[in-house]
Scaffold this motif. Structure first.
Motif: not given
Length: 109
Positions: A29-33, A87-95
Motif C-alpha cells: 500500500e505504501s507504493e500506491k503513489f 522484492n515486490f515481484i519475484t518473477e521476471l516474466e513481465l520484464i
C-alpha cells in the motif's frame, strides 16, 4: 493513417497494460503513489500513444508517437527491475514481456 485496433502492437500493449495493473495490485500500500502509480501510468501510455499516433496522416508523425511509446516501455522495464530489486515481484516474466514489446516498437515499419 493506421487502424490502431487492428495493430498487433496495440493489442499486445493493451494486454500488457492489464498485466501491469494485476501485478501492481499486489504491491505494498505504501507504493500506491510510487511505483504502482508510475508503472500504471507508463503502461497506459503505450497503447494510448499508439492509438493517438495512428490517427496522424503521415508515417513520420506516427513514428514520433512510437518513439514516445518506446520511452514508456523502457521506463516500465526499469521500474519492473527496481520492483524486483525491492522484492515486490519475484518473477521476471513481465520484464521479458516489456522487452518483447520494446522490440516490436523498434521493429515496427
Amino acid at each position: 493513417m493506421h487502424r490502431f485496433k487492428e495493430l498487433e502492437i496495440w493489442k499486445r500493449s493493451r494486454c500488457f497494460c492489464s498485466n501491469i495493473y494485476d501485478l501492481t495490485s499486489k504491491f505494498p500500500e505504501s507504493e500506491k503513489f510510487g511505483l504502482t502509480n508510475q508503472l500504471r501510468r507508463a503502461s497506459v501510455s503505450i497503447p494510448s500513444n499508439i492509438a493517438e499516433g495512428s490517427s496522424r496522416k503521415s508515417n513520420k508523425d506516427f513514428c514520433r508517437f512510437l518513439e514516445i511509446t518506446l520511452g514508456s516501455a523502457y521506463e516500465i522495464e526499469t521500474q519492473l527491475l527496481i520492483s524486483f530489486d525491492l522484492n515486490f515481484i519475484t518473477e521476471l516474466e513481465l520484464i521479458e514481456s516489456s522487452k518483447e514489446l520494446s522490440e516490436m516498437i523498434i521493429e515496427y515499419p
